[in-house]
Design a protein around this motif. Structure first.
Motif, PDB file in Angstrom:
ATOM      1  N   ARG A 105       0.813  -1.206  -0.002  1.00 50.21           N
ATOM      2  CA  ARG A 105       0.171   0.049   0.079  1.00 50.21           C
ATOM      3  C   ARG A 105       0.704   1.401  -0.151  1.00 50.21           C
ATOM      4  O   ARG A 105       0.562   2.149  -0.635  1.00 50.21           O
ATOM      5  CB  ARG A 105      -1.122  -0.018   1.109  1.00 50.21           C
ATOM      6  CG  ARG A 105      -1.899   1.166   1.458  1.00 50.21           C
ATOM      7  CD  ARG A 105      -2.133   1.444   2.798  1.00 50.21           C
ATOM      8  NE  ARG A 105      -1.256   1.325   3.838  1.00 50.21           N
ATOM      9  CZ  ARG A 105      -1.358   1.491   4.960  1.00 50.21           C
ATOM     10  NH1 ARG A 105      -2.617   1.615   5.491  1.00 50.21           N
ATOM     11  NH2 ARG A 105      -0.181   1.551   5.918  1.00 50.21           N
TER      12      ARG A 105
ATOM     13  N   GLY B   9       2.937   2.460  -3.287  1.00 47.65           N
ATOM     14  CA  GLY B   9       2.552   3.254  -4.464  1.00 47.65           C
ATOM     15  C   GLY B   9       2.433   2.554  -5.933  1.00 47.65           C
ATOM     16  O   GLY B   9       2.138   3.247  -6.678  1.00 47.65           O
TER      17      GLY B   9
ATOM     18  N   TRP C 155      -2.803  -5.203  -3.513  1.00 44.07           N
ATOM     19  CA  TRP C 155      -1.811  -5.417  -2.138  1.00 44.07           C
ATOM     20  C   TRP C 155      -1.670  -6.729  -1.612  1.00 44.07           C
ATOM     21  O   TRP C 155      -0.561  -7.312  -1.251  1.00 44.07           O
ATOM     22  CB  TRP C 155      -2.248  -4.530  -1.002  1.00 44.07           C
ATOM     23  CG  TRP C 155      -2.596  -2.989  -1.592  1.00 44.07           C
ATOM     24  CD1 TRP C 155      -1.990  -2.223  -2.640  1.00 44.07           C
ATOM     25  CD2 TRP C 155      -3.312  -2.179  -0.847  1.00 44.07           C
ATOM     26  NE1 TRP C 155      -2.475  -0.961  -2.643  1.00 44.07           N
ATOM     27  CE2 TRP C 155      -3.387  -0.961  -1.612  1.00 44.07           C
ATOM     28  CE3 TRP C 155      -4.131  -2.070   0.213  1.00 44.07           C
ATOM     29  CZ2 TRP C 155      -3.876   0.342  -1.069  1.00 44.07           C
ATOM     30  CZ3 TRP C 155      -4.840  -1.198   0.812  1.00 44.07           C
ATOM     31  CH2 TRP C 155      -4.657   0.145   0.086  1.00 44.07           C
TER      32      TRP C 155
ATOM     33  N   GLY D  68      -0.913  -0.951  -7.033  1.00 41.59           N
ATOM     34  CA  GLY D  68      -2.037  -0.379  -7.255  1.00 41.59           C
ATOM     35  C   GLY D  68      -2.566   0.345  -5.932  1.00 41.59           C
ATOM     36  O   GLY D  68      -2.080   0.546  -4.997  1.00 41.59           O
ATOM     37  N   THR D  69      -4.121   0.455  -6.206  1.00 41.66           N
ATOM     38  CA  THR D  69      -4.674   1.255  -5.153  1.00 41.66           C
ATOM     39  C   THR D  69      -5.899   0.464  -4.133  1.00 41.66           C
ATOM     40  O   THR D  69      -6.591   1.013  -3.396  1.00 41.66           O
ATOM     41  CB  THR D  69      -5.313   2.377  -5.671  1.00 41.66           C
ATOM     42  OG1 THR D  69      -6.547   2.089  -6.673  1.00 41.66           O
ATOM     43  CG2 THR D  69      -4.379   3.516  -6.043  1.00 41.66           C
ATOM     44  N   GLU D  70      -5.962  -0.890  -4.606  1.00 42.60           N
ATOM     45  CA  GLU D  70      -7.119  -1.593  -4.159  1.00 42.60           C
ATOM     46  C   GLU D  70      -6.372  -2.794  -3.118  1.00 42.60           C
ATOM     47  O   GLU D  70      -5.251  -3.087  -3.254  1.00 42.60           O
ATOM     48  CB  GLU D  70      -7.793  -2.455  -5.589  1.00 42.60           C
ATOM     49  CG  GLU D  70      -8.340  -1.591  -6.194  1.00 42.60           C
ATOM     50  CD  GLU D  70      -9.553  -0.668  -5.350  1.00 42.60           C
ATOM     51  OE1 GLU D  70     -10.214  -1.137  -4.514  1.00 42.60           O
ATOM     52  OE2 GLU D  70      -9.805   0.356  -5.797  1.00 42.60           O
TER      53      GLU D  70
END
Length: 644
Positions: free
Chosen positions: A234, A237, A246, A240-242
């Motif tokens: 997380r 960066g 992660w 991803g952002t989901e």
């Protein structure tokens, strides 16, 4: 004696560098300058564990048994279910809030104790035998029996973690103390740890087949690593952002990296490529220039220095790094694309190239001197090197390197030697070997000044947190070295705030007679400055120490100590001098020279101070009686031989 806890904690367990920016690595927890004492450190570690702890099955039964003063509980169960963490939390939660001041919390070791365990009614002890082998289990059980007796008598509490697979050779005297633990709900463990890290998730988000299978079977420490990797994925960066992405990156980091690393190394056919890959793994997060120069040094060290292509015919460094899956950021710092891939590369080379382990250790020493490395880079390199040599069962490599660093005149290398030994002390497999070697060094007649400084600092800052009694033993030896003032200071600071540690040191002083008796007496008087002698000193043993000091030193050497002893005696309330003064009289008995010298010292000490006359008169009478002098011979005795 106390030892290092191996509880699982959801968070980093050692220095590492995973980003592109600088990292401050403090190897002696906490960072310098914060002024925390070792008891605060222990409490803070337990508090961190408590936030991420899930009770294993049958935990309640163990807690119920531990309620009784003097309770001893032995935890049994499969490896990997968090027995050490459960033991820590059982003792942490056993505090009685109505009992007043919290007692001490220490982990003991399976080593045979030098002294009986000094326990109090609110003290809590943890004895982790989970790593004990079959060959050493009988010795460990003898140690357990000694600690059990002391704990029960003092009404303290003790929790023991038993080794897995050795239940059949557990002594029958301990059978009634065993509580079998069961694996906690793994999904609850993961969800709680992630929430503590600020990542919200629920059980439904952990339903992926591969992830669910991992969570169901993995040991607690691997679940801890997984949760740490989710947080790093997380924060980086780059993944991803989901939450799902992660998790996938984190799962690969803790399960698949070894195979990936092996495949990449096998595919590389030149020494230059493999050397650059290993250098990048060891210096992950450092500058590309540092990696380049370190790689060249490795090739030379391994005899490949003549194979490089000269000048402009070479591939540029960026191209070489890119082809190896290594990126270079805007600051010129290098990193691998995937989490933990650098660690997998390091492990692969150290594990699967056993013939290179010696040269690799020498190469790390060489790399430490590169101008391209920052202080933080060197700290991280020390941590990674330590992890590899201990992971392959080679503590001697670490000890030899630390000794060589400590033998230099470079101040920074003294810090690196200290850091390496402190990390070694915390290793659950090799920590015992490191402690034993530190003791061997401390007892040597002549130590190099740098190594003396390093050992003093390791005992003062590192070992004193987890093994305070063993730190005292080693500092006591170091204090007798030539120029041992720093060790004496560290020793006195360590015991100044802990009455039990002070008693332990006094006991050691009283047992060590011989050439060092004079120094031990000086240390004892430094330990009790400007205070009355306590009533529970080992008087008989101290008589022997005083006798040795008188017999093996000049009167001019032991006389100041005798005056200091008299000063402390004079502070004893009332007129209870008999035992303390009897020590001096008994030590001098049988030697007219010592008795006359003591008589003269007392005369000079009393002088014309009326408040000291009763003490002096009593001692004079005892000396005369010991010499067989009648009362009317007193003045003749003092006049004829008092200054000899």
């Amino acid at each position: 004696m106390p030892g290092d806890s191996r509880s699982y904690v959801f968070g980093g367990t050692g220095p590492s560098h995973h980003g592109s920016g600088p990292q401050n690595v403090y190897l002696g927890f906490p960072p310098p300058g914060e002024g925390r004492d070792r008891l605060y450190i222990v409490r803070e570690r337990r508090a961190r564990l408590r936030r991420s702890f899930v009770h294993p099955g049958n935990y309640g039964e163990a807690a119920r048994r531990l309620e009784a003063p003097g309770a001893v509980v032995l935890l049994q169960g499969p490896s990997g279910i968090g027995r050490s963490a459960a033991a820590t939390m059982l003792l942490h939660e056993a505090t009685d809030p109505e009992a007043g001041e919290e007692g001490r919390f220490e982990e003991l070791t399976a080593d045979e104790p030098e002294n009986r365990l000094d326990a109090g009614p609110r003290d809590r002890f943890l004895l982790d035998l989970s790593g004990t082998s079959y060959d050493h289990y009988s010795e460990a059980q003898r140690t357990l029996a000694l600690h059990r007796a002391a704990v029960e008598q003092a009404e303290a509490r003790l929790v023991v973690v038993l080794p897995t697979g050795l239940d059949h050779i557990l002594d029958h005297q301990f059978a009634s103390l065993v509580v079998p633990l069961e694996r906690p709900r793994a999904t609850a463990v993961v969800c709680l740890a992630l929430r503590v890290a600020g990542i919200e998730c629920d059980v439904e988000q952990l339903r992926d087949a591969a992830l669910a299978a991992f969570i169901a079977d993995a040991p607690m420490r691997e679940l801890a690593r997984f949760c740490e990797m989710v947080g790093r994925a997380r924060d980086s960066g780059r993944h991803g952002t989901e939450f799902d992405s992660w998790c996938q990156e984190a799962l690969a980091a803790v399960t698949d990296r070894a195979a990936e690393a092996a495949q990449q190394v096998a595919a590389l056919k030149t020494a230059e490529e493999r050397g650059l890959l290993l250098a990048a793994a060891m210096l992950h997060g450092a500058s590309a220039d540092a990696v380049f120069h370190s790689s060249n040094g490795l090739l030379v060290k391994l005899g490949h220095g003549g194979e490089t292509t000269p000048g402009l015919a070479e591939r540029d460094l960026l191209d070489q790094l890119t082809s190896l899956g290594i990126r270079r950021d805007r600051q010129g710092l290098i990193a691998f694309e995937h989490l933990e891939y650098d660690a997998a590369i390091r492990r692969h080379f150290w594990l699967h190239f056993p013939a290179l382990r010696g040269p690799l250790s020498s190469w790390v020493e060489q790399t430490m001197s590169l101008d391209d490395l920052t202080r933080d880079d060197r700290a991280v390199l020390v941590a990674r090197f330590t992890e590899q040599v201990l992971g392959t069962g080679r503590p001697d490599d670490l000890l030899n390197v630390a000794a060589r660093w400590a033998g230099t005149t470079t101040p920074s290398l003294l810090g690196e030697a200290t850091a390496a030994l402190e990390l070694g002390l915390g290793d659950e497999r090799q920590g015992r070997a490191i402690r034993q070697q530190i003791r061997t060094w401390a007892t040597e007649a002549e130590l190099p000044r740098g190594l003396f400084q390093v050992l003093t600092e390791v005992c003062r800052a590192g070992m004193s947190v987890t093994h305070p009694h063993q730190a005292i033993v080693r500092l006591h030896h170091l204090a007798h070295q030539r120029g041992g003032a720093d060790a004496r200071t560290a020793l006195l600071e360590l015991v100044s705030a802990d009455a039990r540690l002070r008693r332990f040191l006094i006991s050691r002083i009283s047992m060590h007679v011989g050439p060092r008796s004079l120094r031990n007496l000086g240390l004892l008087l430094e330990l009790l400055p400007q205070t009355a002698l306590p009533s529970d000193l080992p008087w008989r043993e101290l008589t022997d120490v005083w006798r040795e000091a008188m017999d093996h030193s000049r009167p001019d050497d032991w006389s100041p100590l005798a005056r200091g002893w008299l000063n402390a005696v004079a502070l004893i309330p009332g007129v209870r001098w008999e035992r303390a003064l009897g020590v001096l009289v008994g030590a001098a008995a049988g030697s007219d020279r010592h008795s006359n010298q003591l008589y003269a010292i007392t005369c000079d000490w009393a002088g014309d101070r009326p408040e000291r006359k009763p003490t002096a008169t009593w001692l004079w009478q005892q000396i005369d009686e010991a010499q067989g002098l009648a009362p009317d011979e007193v003045f003749a005795s003092s006049g004829s031989g008092g200054t000899q």
